[in-house]
Structures are given as C-alpha cells and as structure tokens.
Design an enzyme around this catalytic site. Sequence first.
Site, PDB file in Angstrom:
ATOM      1  CG  HIS A  13       0.339  -4.724  -8.728  1.00  0.00           C
ATOM      2  ND1 HIS A  13       1.454  -4.606  -7.927  1.00  0.00           N
ATOM      3  CD2 HIS A  13       0.738  -4.358  -9.963  1.00  0.00           C
ATOM      4  CE1 HIS A  13       2.465  -4.184  -8.660  1.00  0.00           C
ATOM      5  NE2 HIS A  13       2.070  -4.035  -9.901  1.00  0.00           N
ATOM      6  CG  HIS A  15       1.309  -1.966 -14.545  1.00  0.00           C
ATOM      7  ND1 HIS A  15       2.135  -0.969 -14.102  1.00  0.00           N
ATOM      8  CD2 HIS A  15       1.594  -3.058 -13.796  1.00  0.00           C
ATOM      9  CE1 HIS A  15       2.913  -1.440 -13.132  1.00  0.00           C
ATOM     10  NE2 HIS A  15       2.602  -2.707 -12.922  1.00  0.00           N
ATOM     11  NE  ARG A  17       2.139  -0.348 -19.745  1.00  0.00           N
ATOM     12  CZ  ARG A  17       2.905  -0.872 -18.795  1.00  0.00           C
ATOM     13  NH1 ARG A  17       3.069  -0.253 -17.638  1.00  0.00           N
ATOM     14  NH2 ARG A  17       3.527  -2.019 -18.992  1.00  0.00           N
ATOM     15  CG  ASN A  41       4.566   1.735 -13.959  1.00  0.00           C
ATOM     16  OD1 ASN A  41       3.340   1.650 -14.011  1.00  0.00           O
ATOM     17  ND2 ASN A  41       5.355   0.766 -14.384  1.00  0.00           N
ATOM     18  CE  LYS A  99       5.146  -0.932  -6.851  1.00  0.00           C
ATOM     19  NZ  LYS A  99       4.600  -1.515  -8.063  1.00  0.00           N
ATOM     20  CG  HIS A 136       9.347  -3.546  -7.951  1.00  0.00           C
ATOM     21  ND1 HIS A 136       8.676  -3.957  -9.077  1.00  0.00           N
ATOM     22  CD2 HIS A 136      10.541  -4.193  -7.961  1.00  0.00           C
ATOM     23  CE1 HIS A 136       9.441  -4.814  -9.748  1.00  0.00           C
ATOM     24  NE2 HIS A 136      10.570  -4.967  -9.095  1.00  0.00           N
ATOM     25  CG  HIS A 174       5.091  -7.815  -8.220  1.00  0.00           C
ATOM     26  ND1 HIS A 174       6.276  -7.593  -7.575  1.00  0.00           N
ATOM     27  CD2 HIS A 174       4.832  -6.680  -8.921  1.00  0.00           C
ATOM     28  CE1 HIS A 174       6.714  -6.384  -7.873  1.00  0.00           C
ATOM     29  NE2 HIS A 174       5.856  -5.818  -8.682  1.00  0.00           N
ATOM     30  CG  LEU A 219      11.657  -7.339 -14.324  1.00  0.00           C
ATOM     31  CD1 LEU A 219      12.259  -5.980 -14.641  1.00  0.00           C
ATOM     32  CD2 LEU A 219      12.747  -8.305 -13.842  1.00  0.00           C
ATOM     33  CG  ASP A 247       2.942  -6.683 -12.056  1.00  0.00           C
ATOM     34  OD1 ASP A 247       2.681  -5.496 -12.307  1.00  0.00           O
ATOM     35  OD2 ASP A 247       4.092  -7.145 -12.065  1.00  0.00           O
ATOM     36  CG  HIS A 251       5.404  -4.094 -22.076  1.00  0.00           C
ATOM     37  ND1 HIS A 251       6.006  -2.867 -21.958  1.00  0.00           N
ATOM     38  CD2 HIS A 251       5.380  -4.623 -20.828  1.00  0.00           C
ATOM     39  CE1 HIS A 251       6.345  -2.659 -20.698  1.00  0.00           C
ATOM     40  NE2 HIS A 251       5.970  -3.704 -19.983  1.00  0.00           N
TER      41      HIS A 251
HETATM   42  O1  DOR Z   1       6.905  -7.080 -15.259  1.00  0.00           O
HETATM   43  C1  DOR Z   1       6.654  -5.967 -14.850  1.00  0.00           C
HETATM   44  N1  DOR Z   1       6.048  -5.029 -15.628  1.00  0.00           N
HETATM   45  N2  DOR Z   1       6.981  -5.662 -13.603  1.00  0.00           N
HETATM   46  C2  DOR Z   1       6.860  -4.424 -13.124  1.00  0.00           C
HETATM   47  O2  DOR Z   1       7.222  -4.211 -11.996  1.00  0.00           O
HETATM   48  C3  DOR Z   1       6.366  -3.319 -13.984  1.00  0.00           C
HETATM   49  C4  DOR Z   1       5.558  -3.822 -15.085  1.00  0.00           C
HETATM   50  C5  DOR Z   1       5.305  -2.788 -16.167  1.00  0.00           C
HETATM   51  O3  DOR Z   1       4.927  -1.662 -15.825  1.00  0.00           O
HETATM   52  O4  DOR Z   1       5.454  -3.115 -17.343  1.00  0.00           O
HETATM   53 ZN    ZN Z   2       3.439  -3.838 -11.431  1.00  0.00          ZN
END
Ligand code: DOR
Ligand code: ZN
Length: 344
Positions: A13, A15, A17, A41, A99, A136, A174, A219, A247, A251
Amino acid sequence: MNTITLIQPDDWHAHLRDGLALQRTVPDLAKQFSRAICMPNLVPPVKTVEEAEAYRERIMAHVPEGVNFDPRMVLYFTDQTSPEEVKKIKASAHVNAIKLYPAGATTNSDNGVSDIRKVYAVIEQLEEQQVPLLLHGEVTHNHVDIFDREKRFLDEVLSPLLQQFPNLKLVLEHITTSEAAQFVLEQGRNVAATITPQHLLFNRNDMLVGGVKPHFYCLPILKRQTHQQTLLEVATSGNPKFFLGTDSAPHSKNAKENACGCAGCYSAPTAIELYAQAFDQVGRIDRLEGFASFFGADFYGLPRNTNTITLVNEEQIIPTSLDYLDGEQIIPLYAGKTIQWRKV
Ligand code: DOR
Ligand code: ZN
C-alpha cells in the site's frame, strides 16, 4: 543480534502520486521494496486497466538504474466501474486489485463509491474472479466521530458485505483499531489487513500532546495506545492475515503545516527500518520477515521474492527534510529522530 538478513520486502500500500513527485517517490520506494501496490487516488483517478498501464509506465521511467522494481497497479472504484473492468483486471499482467474509497473519506476520494450497495454487481464479479478488493475502511457521515469511523465501518459496511459475499478476497487497509484487528482475525483466509509503521510506532498522544504535530496526521487517524498495542500484537504474531503496507503518502511541508493540513505520513525512505524498530521494541524482530516479505505476496498469489536485504542494528537519524517537487520540501515520518536499525 547485530545484523539481520531477510528476503526483500514488498509494500502492499503506497502512494507515489504523479508528474514531478515521481522524481522523489519512486527512487525512495524502489530502494526499499521489490514491489509496491501503487494507489490510484491521482487527480483524476486511475479508473481503467488502460490508465493503470500508462501510470505504470510513468512510474517505471523514474526507477533508478540498476534497481529492480515492479509496480503493481490498482484501479480506483467509482459508481461507474463496470463488471467488465474486473475481467480486464483478471487478464492484466500488471493490475492486481481494485481500491474502494468511500466518497469523501480521505485525500482525492471525491470520486469514490457513494453507497457500496449500488456497486454490488461489480463486487459479485470480484468475488467470482477472486480479484482483491482493497478497502479504506471508514464511514464518512459527518455526525460520526473521527475516532469511531473505522469501527462503525466494520458494523455498518463490512459485516453486511461479507455476509453477502463470503468468498470475496478483501484487504482492510491500514487498520488502526483493536476492533478491526479482531474483525480480521474472525474471518476466513480471504480477509487480510495491512498495517502502517506509524500505527505501530505511535498513538494519538504523539500527535496531540505538547502541541499539534501535523506530520503524524494521517487517515485513519492515530488512535489511543491500547489500539497501538493490539496492532503490535497482531503484526508480530506471525499470523499471515496481517502484512506490510506503509500507506506512505507524500504531501509537501507547506501542505502539511497548514491551517487545513493534509493527511498522510511520508515513510518510504526508511520504511523497513521503522518496521524493524517497532518489531524490535516488542522483542519480535524474528517475525519481521513473514510480515514484510512473505504474507502479502502469498495473499496476492504472487511469487515470494528471492533476493535479500540486510539490516544492521546501528543508529540512524532520519533526515529532517527532503527535496520535493520544484523547490518544495517534504518532511519524512519521524524526521530528525534516531532509530536503531539501518538498511545497508
Ligand atoms: O493519510 C492518508 N493519506 N490516508 C489516506 O487514506 C490517503 C493518503 C493520501 O493519499 O494522502
Ligand atoms: Zn493510502
């Protein structure tokens, strides 16, 4: 024990980007893991096998020379996803799952599923084809307290879903609560869960006592210490239902240290060392390999890796900040702190 060697882990899992972000995220992840489930996402989300293949190409273009990295792709479930797309996933060499974000649950989830009962025709196809559904697991109703959203999801969404589709292959992503861990334990082998490093190492006090620490905000949100303890117990129990999924969610510093800070912890650069720290803290470093390198591959029906990595029991200071995008910074999880393991 000063050194441990384990089969190279996978991240089930993550991310990454898109665009410029890949310059940071792909090398960071590929230096740690052999494979990673790349979350869909994006803006706009990755909704079809064709889009997933194109996204995979963009990721592959950033894998450093001499590093083997196999991105495993996932589609983003929307109200419009068709049962035919599930057959395409089954036939695809690179896409492994779909997902489901309840609409509005987290970052870029606005196109998520508005009501799971509306998409039961697609879920029926997932069960038939044995394509994993990644969840999720939080309800999104405004009146439900943020700390109760995972538990409420188990009762209101997941139990009825599994009653209807008892053979559905499903990963509760998660997990953050004792209730979720217990729920997974009570299901058959078709139900598993991923656990992040932050939910093993920290609890809500780390985020909220002595000032709000936005870099611990993710989250589902960190819960109280009793839940952290249960997660540590199940992760280190040797039960194959629980496996590694960071996860890791980048950011920029500005987006996190903000009046409305984004959710996500960036753990990719030192993920396996953070897990080693957590396992070691409860005296179970011997159980790390199953959790990190075997159980996820087994669940997805993919071969286990054969190459190894080595971790040394040596102090390492996590960088305070890393370059991100064009001139921005990203603050990694546990920035500036010392951990006891280092990958060589
Ligand atoms: O903390 C999180 N960030 N939880 C998620 O489910 C998505 C993720 C994100 O894409 O930033
Ligand atoms: Zn995630």
